[in-house]
Each structure stands twice: as structure tokens, then as C-alpha cells.
Design an enzyme around this catalytic site. Sequence first.
Site, short mmCIF file in Angstrom:
data_model
loop_
_atom_site.label_atom_id
_atom_site.label_comp_id
_atom_site.label_asym_id
_atom_site.label_seq_id
_atom_site.Cartn_x
_atom_site.Cartn_y
_atom_site.Cartn_z
N SER A 128 0.77 -1.09 -0.06
CA SER A 128 -0.09 0.09 0.11
C SER A 128 0.98 1.41 -0.08
CB SER A 128 -0.86 -0.18 1.21
OG SER A 128 -0.64 -0.87 2.26
N GLU A 174 -4.76 -0.17 -8.23
CA GLU A 174 -4.06 1.01 -8.56
C GLU A 174 -2.75 0.16 -8.97
OE1 GLU A 174 -2.44 3.10 -5.15
OE2 GLU A 174 -2.82 5.17 -6.17
N ASN A 212 -3.06 6.28 -1.03
CA ASN A 212 -2.83 6.53 0.32
C ASN A 212 -2.12 7.93 0.68
OD1 ASN A 212 -4.00 4.02 1.32
ND2 ASN A 212 -2.59 2.87 0.73
N1 3HC Z 1 -15.57 -9.00 2.30
C1 3HC Z 1 -16.31 -9.03 1.10
N2 3HC Z 1 -17.44 -8.27 1.09
C2 3HC Z 1 -17.77 -7.62 2.02
C3 3HC Z 1 -17.07 -7.32 2.99
C4 3HC Z 1 -15.76 -7.95 3.05
N3 3HC Z 1 -14.75 -7.95 4.18
N4 3HC Z 1 -17.75 -6.30 3.76
C5 3HC Z 1 -18.84 -5.92 2.98
N5 3HC Z 1 -19.03 -6.80 2.10
C6 3HC Z 1 -19.90 -6.84 1.02
C7 3HC Z 1 -21.19 -7.28 1.68
O1 3HC Z 1 -21.28 -8.83 1.50
C8 3HC Z 1 -22.13 -6.73 0.68
O2 3HC Z 1 -22.27 -7.32 -0.61
P1 3HC Z 1 -23.62 -7.75 -1.36
O3 3HC Z 1 -24.04 -6.44 -1.89
O4 3HC Z 1 -23.46 -8.56 -2.43
O5 3HC Z 1 -24.67 -8.12 -0.21
C9 3HC Z 1 -21.54 -5.24 0.39
O6 3HC Z 1 -20.09 -5.60 0.61
C10 3HC Z 1 -22.12 -4.29 1.19
O7 3HC Z 1 -21.90 -4.60 2.46
P2 3HC Z 1 -23.17 -4.17 3.57
O8 3HC Z 1 -24.30 -4.03 3.07
O9 3HC Z 1 -22.89 -5.21 4.73
O10 3HC Z 1 -22.28 -2.89 4.50
P3 3HC Z 1 -22.13 -1.44 3.75
O11 3HC Z 1 -23.41 -1.01 2.90
O12 3HC Z 1 -21.98 -0.79 4.76
O13 3HC Z 1 -21.02 -1.52 2.94
C11 3HC Z 1 -18.51 -1.48 2.86
C12 3HC Z 1 -19.66 -2.08 3.45
C13 3HC Z 1 -18.65 -2.00 1.13
C14 3HC Z 1 -17.50 -2.01 3.65
C15 3HC Z 1 -18.65 0.31 2.58
O14 3HC Z 1 -18.66 0.43 4.24
C16 3HC Z 1 -17.30 0.90 2.17
O15 3HC Z 1 -17.36 1.15 0.89
N6 3HC Z 1 -16.61 1.35 3.20
C17 3HC Z 1 -15.33 2.00 2.90
C18 3HC Z 1 -14.19 0.76 2.41
C19 3HC Z 1 -13.09 1.70 2.02
O16 3HC Z 1 -12.83 2.91 1.67
N7 3HC Z 1 -12.18 0.80 1.45
C20 3HC Z 1 -10.70 1.12 1.20
C21 3HC Z 1 -9.82 1.28 2.32
S1 3HC Z 1 -8.06 1.66 1.93
C22 3HC Z 1 -7.42 0.28 1.13
O17 3HC Z 1 -7.89 -0.71 1.17
C23 3HC Z 1 -6.29 0.54 0.70
C24 3HC Z 1 -5.16 -0.02 1.67
O18 3HC Z 1 -3.75 0.04 0.85
C25 3HC Z 1 -5.09 0.56 3.11
#
Ligand code: 3HC
Length: 305
Positions: A128, A174, A212
Amino acid sequence: MAAVAHGIRTLGVLGAGQMGLGIAYVSALRAKVPVQLHDRSSEQIKKGLAFMDKLLEKDVAKGKITSEEAKEARDRLSVVSPEQGLAGIRDVDMIVEAVSENLSLKEAIFRDLAANLSPSTILASNTSSISITKIAAATVPQGFAASSAEGQRSAGRVVGLHFFNPVPVMKLVELISGLQTTTETFERAKSFAIACGKEPTSSKDVPGFVSNALLIPFINEAIMCLERGVATREDIDKTLKLGMNHPMGPLQLADFIGLDTCLAIQQTLYSGTGDSKYRPSILLERMVDAQWLGKKSGKGFYDYN
Ligand code: 3HC
């Protein structure tokens, strides 16, 4: 430039944590390639496979995939055990490393991979924030100069392939070229990301890349706000969720990413630029000292037990 075929017939994934497992999942289900998954902890492999089964079951229940497709995806996944080690990964066209954010660990892994795998295998890192150029330099075979044909060939197949958590849901990948990365390596990796159902972007090899360098200082600022008592954790998160339509507030997102990962990236930004604006929050450092790492450890800014 015309699209380059990825030519990935078999993939290796290193690390069965939340990122590695997600990468294995989209590769097996969407790109439909056989995946050899390795982790040095059998406990982690067990947890990862159970999570994959749960995800596939959920997708079948929601009608997103058929049970036949789920079975095929599951059958494409094989495990390389801790006992077999990295040497157990064989005949793969690409490997994606998704272990923790630690330069010396990644350098040691890439040195081993380069020595054991065919020179045509693409070596991708899901790092990352760590420099792809540095990781690639570790692959130059002993006794050869980095500028030699062997040195350039080895380092030229290293590329950054940065997925986002949760991998099955987030659309972005990315891509990062190190100084040594060849155009062919980059284009094949990009084409593979597209086959996994992702939208690619490209970033220069700078600390944190684009994603990031923007996200983690924003999270760090939110933690500094909490540290200074500007607002409660709930109000900080509510501000961003309801005021700016972010799906998660920054403290909730920090817990979701892992506080150790957030700190490691912030430290890379700080040391890689020497700019005091990237100083990590002391509260973040102390929370990692306490092993309060967020969702994965049961406690972070919020409690998960
Ligand atoms: N693994 C797989 N699928 C997941 C999951 C997980 N850990 N968590 C949630 N999901 C799926 C659910 O199963 C659901 O799928 P569906 O539509 O097929 O049913 C979908 O995501 C939506 O989940 P929920 O309805 O339970 O919950 P939300 O609508 O609140 O969504 C979220 C959850 C998608 C995690 C949303 O809150 C989100 O987009 N959060 C921001 C995530 C983000 O910013 N990620 C980037 C982080 S930075 C990064 O990764 C870079 C690294 O280098 C640090």
C-alpha cells in the site's frame, strides 16, 4: 497501445489475510484462473478459506452466481501449506504478494521468489505504500549488477498491483511501475486486473502512491482531532458520513483497514518525504503499541467483541 493479453494461466497469492484472500477470490471467480494460496500460518489459511466459502455462499444465495460457478471457483483454489513454504508455489505465470507492510520482509520474499520461479513469472506486490523500485531491486540475482541484462530482466518483472479492501467489492486497482518495470509487465498486470472485474489507474512510485498519499493523512488528521479533543469519535465519523457522504467515517475506516497498516503507511510517508506534515499521530502509535489494531483484533477506536 492495443490491449495486451495477460496470459496468466495460473496465479500464486502470498498471504491469506483480508487482502490476499480477496485477491484469490476475484482471481478464481472473475478471472477464472487456478490460484495457489500460501500463508505461513495454517490458522490464517483455515480462516481465509472459511471466509471464502461464506462469500461464495452469500453470492449464490443472492443469485449473483450459480452454485456451479461457486463450486468451480472453489475448485480453482489450492493451498500451499506453511510446511511446503514458498518453494511449494510452482509453475505460476504471476504471483501477487499480500503480506504485511514491512520492507525487509517483502525484500526477502521477492529475493526468494525471483530465485525459485521462472524468469517469465510476473512478481506483483499489493503493497500500500512501499517503493516498488526498492522491492524490484531485491530481485537482482546475487553476483549480477543491477544494470546487467540479468539484473534488468529480473527487476523488470516486478510491478505494484494495489487492491482495496474489501477486494470483492471495491472496483479500483492502482498499478505502480518501479523505475525498472517493463511496459510488458505493466500492461499484462493491468489486463489481469481488468479480467478480475477491476478498473485500473496508474500512479508513480512515490510514498503511498496516489491513493494512500491522500487517504492515510486524512485518517491521521481525524485521529489527531480525536487526540486534541476536538470532537468525540462518533461525531468525527458522523461528520464525514453525513456531511460528505463517505460510506464510513475515518476512525471506523482506520479500524477496518487495521491501525498497524495505517501507521506503517503514515511512517512510510513521513520517512519517505521527510515532511513534518506526515508525522504520525501519537495516539495512533500508542494504540498500535497496545495491539489495539482495529476490527481484526477486536478493539480499535470501537469495540468489536
Ligand atoms: N469482504 C467481502 N465483501 C464484503 C465485506 C468484506 N469484508 N464487507 C462487506 N462486503 C460486501 C457485503 O457482503 C455486501 O455485498 P452484497 O451487496 O453482495 O450483499 C456489500 O459489501 C455491502 O455490505 P453491507 O451491506 O454489509 O455494508 P455497507 O453497505 O455498509 O458496505 C463497505 C460495506 C462496502 C465496506 C462500505 O462501508 C465501504 O465502502 N466502506 C469504505 C471502504 C473503503 O474505503 N475501502 C478502502 C480502504 S483503503 C485500502 O484498502 C487501501 C489499503 O492500501 C489501505
